[in-house]
Design an enzyme around this catalytic site. Structure first.
Site, PDB file in Angstrom:
ATOM      1  N   ARG A  20       0.829  -1.206   0.000  1.00 34.53           N
ATOM      2  CA  ARG A  20       0.000   0.000   0.000  1.00 34.53           C
ATOM      3  C   ARG A  20       0.868   1.262   0.000  1.00 34.53           C
ATOM      4  O   ARG A  20       1.000   1.950  -0.994  1.00 34.53           O
ATOM      5  CB  ARG A  20      -0.922  -0.006   1.225  1.00 34.53           C
ATOM      6  CG  ARG A  20      -2.096   1.004   1.136  1.00 34.53           C
ATOM      7  CD  ARG A  20      -1.738   2.425   1.488  1.00 34.53           C
ATOM      8  NE  ARG A  20      -1.276   2.590   2.870  1.00 34.53           N
ATOM      9  CZ  ARG A  20      -0.880   3.757   3.375  1.00 34.53           C
ATOM     10  NH1 ARG A  20      -0.848   4.847   2.615  1.00 34.53           N
ATOM     11  NH2 ARG A  20      -0.455   3.824   4.629  1.00 34.53           N
ATOM     12  N   ASP A  21       1.515   1.550   1.095  1.00 32.18           N
ATOM     13  CA  ASP A  21       2.313   2.775   1.222  1.00 32.18           C
ATOM     14  C   ASP A  21       3.495   2.764   0.261  1.00 32.18           C
ATOM     15  O   ASP A  21       3.926   3.810  -0.225  1.00 32.18           O
ATOM     16  CB  ASP A  21       2.808   2.916   2.669  1.00 32.18           C
ATOM     17  CG  ASP A  21       3.285   4.317   2.987  1.00 32.18           C
ATOM     18  OD1 ASP A  21       2.819   5.261   2.338  1.00 32.18           O
ATOM     19  OD2 ASP A  21       4.124   4.465   3.892  1.00 32.18           O
ATOM     20  N   HIS A 212       7.090   4.292  12.619  1.00 23.73           N
ATOM     21  CA  HIS A 212       7.040   4.244  11.149  1.00 23.73           C
ATOM     22  C   HIS A 212       8.104   5.226  10.644  1.00 23.73           C
ATOM     23  O   HIS A 212       7.895   6.440  10.683  1.00 23.73           O
ATOM     24  CB  HIS A 212       5.638   4.649  10.687  1.00 23.73           C
ATOM     25  CG  HIS A 212       5.428   4.625   9.206  1.00 23.73           C
ATOM     26  ND1 HIS A 212       4.453   3.861   8.615  1.00 23.73           N
ATOM     27  CD2 HIS A 212       6.041   5.285   8.195  1.00 23.73           C
ATOM     28  CE1 HIS A 212       4.477   4.051   7.301  1.00 23.73           C
ATOM     29  NE2 HIS A 212       5.440   4.927   7.031  1.00 23.73           N
ATOM     30  N   HIS A 214      10.980   6.699   7.835  1.00 26.14           N
ATOM     31  CA  HIS A 214      11.527   6.820   6.494  1.00 26.14           C
ATOM     32  C   HIS A 214      13.036   7.044   6.614  1.00 26.14           C
ATOM     33  O   HIS A 214      13.520   7.537   7.629  1.00 26.14           O
ATOM     34  CB  HIS A 214      10.863   7.973   5.752  1.00 26.14           C
ATOM     35  CG  HIS A 214       9.481   7.656   5.270  1.00 26.14           C
ATOM     36  ND1 HIS A 214       9.039   7.931   4.005  1.00 26.14           N
ATOM     37  CD2 HIS A 214       8.429   7.059   5.904  1.00 26.14           C
ATOM     38  CE1 HIS A 214       7.789   7.531   3.864  1.00 26.14           C
ATOM     39  NE2 HIS A 214       7.391   7.001   5.008  1.00 26.14           N
ATOM     40  N   CYS A 245       7.110  10.002   0.232  1.00 27.80           N
ATOM     41  CA  CYS A 245       6.008  10.930   0.500  1.00 27.80           C
ATOM     42  C   CYS A 245       5.952  11.950  -0.621  1.00 27.80           C
ATOM     43  O   CYS A 245       6.880  12.748  -0.770  1.00 27.80           O
ATOM     44  CB  CYS A 245       6.200  11.629   1.851  1.00 27.80           C
ATOM     45  SG  CYS A 245       4.891  12.814   2.197  1.00 27.80           S
ATOM     46  N   ASN A 254      10.141   4.271   2.758  1.00 31.56           N
ATOM     47  CA  ASN A 254      10.099   3.702   4.099  1.00 31.56           C
ATOM     48  C   ASN A 254      11.352   2.859   4.319  1.00 31.56           C
ATOM     49  O   ASN A 254      11.976   2.395   3.372  1.00 31.56           O
ATOM     50  CB  ASN A 254       8.879   2.788   4.244  1.00 31.56           C
ATOM     51  CG  ASN A 254       7.576   3.510   4.028  1.00 31.56           C
ATOM     52  OD1 ASN A 254       7.133   4.266   4.870  1.00 31.56           O
ATOM     53  ND2 ASN A 254       6.943   3.277   2.883  1.00 31.56           N
TER      54      ASN A 254
END
Length: 304
Positions: A20-21, A212, A214, A245, A254
């Protein structure tokens, strides 16, 4: 002043956000079949939580348009949570129809980021979640919360930990069983990370918090270790370091799941994940995307 470190956890749960991300910002179309193959490979590697897709308007996130089809075709393994992002009630209803058992909602710790990302204030975004939380409770669906820009914002710069704590507390009070704190632009450092969890941990139980990170500044692994020292035992990560992002200039992906697993294995922390199988899954999706993996561990492994 930093507190004494917590004992390192004996077990860590990794939340795989690559499907997803990781994939949502890719420019090239990715077929449903390739997404299904990725999710199934991640399940086979031993991941117990995989964020499969997002139920949002394809107008805003075209890459996630086939999420319902992906959910229909994946091989669901017992004991594995297959989650999805559902930022509004329509998205929640679509997720429910697709057989999703857990959804995620997201808010920002930065007012400027919230306005530019979802065109509303932080408080307005939280109000939008109320009908989702009510519907989720009625249907027995678990809800996970995300807070973005917890260690820095591309528009506001540094973000006060107390501001992060206020948003996290609201999400937890609304019914999110877990709140993931996201370093969206990857500017956080180990010291700032520990301080963040000290402040937020005073408002939300640490057992209900996740990290979470990055890797824009190459600090994600250091920040995860700092989080472990604060008693955090849940981390989001992305296979092959996929993602980024779109609203944060220069923000890389990530942290790679392979790299986090290598760290945890070295610390003797149990995850239930097979590193070799994980590396193979990362290689497969990297080939689909026609580029090298973003995982340093996978690159080193392949060079041997």
């Amino acid at each position: 002043m930093l507190l004494s470190p917590q004992p390192l956890p004996t077990h860590v749960r990794l939340v795989e956000v690559g499907p997803r991300d990781g994939l949502q910002n890719e420019a090239q179309p990715i077929s449903v079949a390739d997404k299904v193959q990725l999710v199934d490979a991640l399940s086979a590697a031993g991941l117990s939580y995989i964020e499969v897709g997002s139920f949002v308007s394809p107008k805003w996130v075209p890459q996630m348009a086939g999420s319902a089809e992906v959910f229909a075709q994946i091989q669901r393994k017992p004991g594995v949570t297959y989650g999805a992002l559902a930022p509004n009630l329509r998205g929640f209803e679509d997720a429910l129809a697709a057989g999703v058992k857990e959804v995620a909602v997201f808010a920002a710790a930065s007012e400027a980021f919230s306005q530019r990302n979802i065109n509303c204030s932080i408080s307005e975004s939280l109000e939008r979640f109320a009908p989702i939380m009510a519907a989720a409770k009625q249907n027995g669906i678990s809800v996970r919360g995300y807070v973005s820009c917890v260690l820095g914002c591309p528009y506001e710069g540094e973000i006060a930990p107390a501001q992060v704590a206020a948003v996290a507390r609201e999400l937890y009070a609304m019914g999110c069983y877990e709140v993931s704190l996201g370093d969206t632009i990857g500017t956080g450092t180990a010291g700032a990370t520990r301080h963040l969890f000290e402040v937020v941990g005073a408002q939300v139980p640490r057992a209900k918090l996740a990290g979470h990170f990055h890797d824009t500044y190459g600090q994600a692994i250091a920040n995860i270790y700092a989080s472990l020292l604060e008693g955090i035992n849940v981390f989001d990560s992305s296979i092959a370091g996929l993602g980024g992002c779109p609203y944060a200039k220069g923000a890389s992906g990530n942290v790679a799941t392979e790299d986090v697993l290598y760290l945890l294995n070295g610390l003797g922390i149990e995850t239930g994940i097979d590193l070799d199988a994980l590396i193979r899954a990362g290689q497969q999706i990297s080939q689909v995307l026609r580029r090298a993996t973003g995982s340093r561990v996978a690159k080193a492994h392949n060079a041997v």
